[in-house]
Design a protein around this motif. Structure first.
Motif, mmCIF file in Angstrom:
data_model
loop_
_atom_site.group_PDB
_atom_site.id
_atom_site.type_symbol
_atom_site.label_atom_id
_atom_site.label_comp_id
_atom_site.label_asym_id
_atom_site.label_seq_id
_atom_site.Cartn_x
_atom_site.Cartn_y
_atom_site.Cartn_z
ATOM 1 N N ARG A 10 -88.836 45.472 -62.734
ATOM 2 C CA ARG A 10 -87.402 44.615 -62.860
ATOM 3 C C ARG A 10 -87.648 44.291 -64.487
ATOM 4 N NH1 ARG A 10 -87.829 43.435 -57.571
ATOM 5 N NH2 ARG A 10 -88.418 41.019 -58.015
ATOM 6 N N SER A 177 -75.259 47.313 -74.057
ATOM 7 C CA SER A 177 -74.693 48.681 -73.512
ATOM 8 C C SER A 177 -75.860 48.978 -72.248
ATOM 9 C CB SER A 177 -75.085 49.626 -74.598
ATOM 10 O OG SER A 177 -76.375 49.922 -74.914
ATOM 11 N N ARG A 178 -76.772 48.588 -72.164
ATOM 12 C CA ARG A 178 -77.710 48.874 -71.029
ATOM 13 C C ARG A 178 -78.116 47.855 -70.192
ATOM 14 N NH1 ARG A 178 -80.959 48.068 -75.617
ATOM 15 N NH2 ARG A 178 -82.933 47.117 -75.325
ATOM 16 N N TRP A 179 -77.197 46.653 -70.360
ATOM 17 C CA TRP A 179 -77.600 45.381 -69.508
ATOM 18 C C TRP A 179 -77.839 45.463 -67.881
ATOM 19 C CZ3 TRP A 179 -77.948 40.312 -71.531
ATOM 20 C CH2 TRP A 179 -78.232 39.286 -70.492
ATOM 21 N N THR A 180 -76.847 46.183 -67.429
ATOM 22 C CA THR A 180 -76.830 46.461 -65.972
ATOM 23 C C THR A 180 -78.355 47.060 -65.457
ATOM 24 O OG1 THR A 180 -74.646 46.520 -65.725
ATOM 25 C CG2 THR A 180 -75.526 47.273 -63.694
ATOM 26 N N GLU A 181 -78.611 48.047 -66.376
ATOM 27 C CA GLU A 181 -79.653 49.009 -65.966
ATOM 28 C C GLU A 181 -81.079 48.480 -66.258
ATOM 29 O OE1 GLU A 181 -77.252 50.116 -67.946
ATOM 30 O OE2 GLU A 181 -76.211 50.948 -66.480
ATOM 31 N N THR A 182 -80.972 47.252 -67.146
ATOM 32 C CA THR A 182 -82.179 46.872 -67.746
ATOM 33 C C THR A 182 -82.740 45.487 -67.502
ATOM 34 O OG1 THR A 182 -81.399 46.405 -69.959
ATOM 35 C CG2 THR A 182 -82.307 48.693 -69.798
ATOM 36 N N ALA A 184 -82.539 42.289 -65.162
ATOM 37 C CA ALA A 184 -82.329 41.833 -63.630
ATOM 38 C C ALA A 184 -82.450 40.457 -63.606
ATOM 39 C CB ALA A 184 -83.552 42.435 -62.782
ATOM 40 N N THR A 212 -76.041 37.494 -63.774
ATOM 41 C CA THR A 212 -77.315 37.804 -63.745
ATOM 42 C C THR A 212 -78.098 36.668 -63.479
ATOM 43 O OG1 THR A 212 -77.323 39.346 -65.659
ATOM 44 C CG2 THR A 212 -79.480 38.735 -64.943
ATOM 45 N N GLY A 257 -82.355 42.420 -58.654
ATOM 46 C CA GLY A 257 -82.235 43.630 -59.184
ATOM 47 C C GLY A 257 -81.266 44.635 -58.359
#
Length: 257
Positions: A10, A177-182, A184, A212, A257
């Motif tokens: 995570r 742009s990639r917060w949700t995926e990267t 945790a 978060t 996560g």
């Protein structure tokens, strides 16, 4: 030191100043986490250090260093880290104490439990400060609690402000742009770090940030975070890297996560 848990890959946002983030990042990675460095505060010397330098050269009953930054910047002005004209040296916590020890003077006063001004003020050595001269070595505009309390106990208190804190320039778009995926979890070691991060992420970043899990090192920061709308806030037991990682572990897979 064995890792306290497996973070399962995570991502953890590390917001400490760039020069102070390595230890925490190493521990996160040792626990199978991914350290995402977003320094949310920058430490710089004050524009005019002459007044602070003059104060540091005087004799004092006590010097109180509020951070490792305070030690580093003070030594740039007065290189003799043994502080021969000072009766007692106090440090807010272990990292500050280690910086002083490395410079040539192990502090006589360091809190043993939580590392903050409140814990230091509870030490019996500071109960009666009548007639004592105290110099607080800090950044510009630090907390007033320690000075106010010691003045109420009879001390003469001055400040040597040896550094300033700046908000770094930052383009949040790639991270958001990639917060949700990267991302945790987020760490913030002071109110200012947390508030700077909110400003750096901008209006578009507010909702994902608040959603978060956040790990902080002081209950006062946790209270402010909850007031701002953070959904989940955990307080590390100490203001130390290992304690921050243990707090991250305690969030658990579902929360983090």
């Amino acid at each position: 030191m064995p890792a306290p848990c497996d973070l399962g890959g995570r991502g953890v946002l590390v917001t400490r100043p760039a020069a102070q983030a390595d230890g925490l990042c190493r521990l996160i990675e040792a626990a199978n986490g991914r350290a995402i460095r977003v320094p949310s505060i920058e430490i710089a010397p004050v524009a005019d250090p002459r007044e602070a330098g003059a104060l540091l050269a005087e004799s004092w009953d006590m010097l109180y260093f509020v951070s490792p930054n305070a030690v580093e910047q003070a030594l740039a002005l007065v290189p003799d880290g043994s502080w021969p004209g000072v009766e007692k040296v106090a440090a807010v916590g272990r990292a500050t104490a280690q910086a002083l020890t490395d410079a040539g003077r192990a502090p006589e006063l360091v809190p043993e439990q939580r590392f903050d001004s409140e814990t230091l003020l509870a030490m019996p050595e500071l109960a009666d400060m009548r007639g004592r001269r105290v110099l607080i070595v800090r950044g510009e505009g630090g907390r007033a609690l320690f000075a106010e309390t010691l003045r109420a106990r009879g001390a003469e208190v001055r400040f040597a402000e040896v550094y300033c804190r700046l908000r770094p320039a930052f383009d949040p778009a790639p991270l958001l742009s990639r917060w949700t995926e990267t991302v945790a979890a987020v760490t913030a070691t002071s109110d200012e770090v947390m508030l700077n991060l909110m400003e750096m992420l901008g209006p578009e970043g507010r909702a994902p940030l608040l959603a978060t899990p956040l790990v902080v090192v002081a209950e006062r920061t946790a209270e402010k975070a909850r007031g701002l709308g953070f959904v989940q806030v955990a307080v590390a037991e100490r203001a130390e890297d290992a304690a921050i990682v243990r707090a991250l572990c305690a969030l658990g897979p579902a929360a983090a996560g």
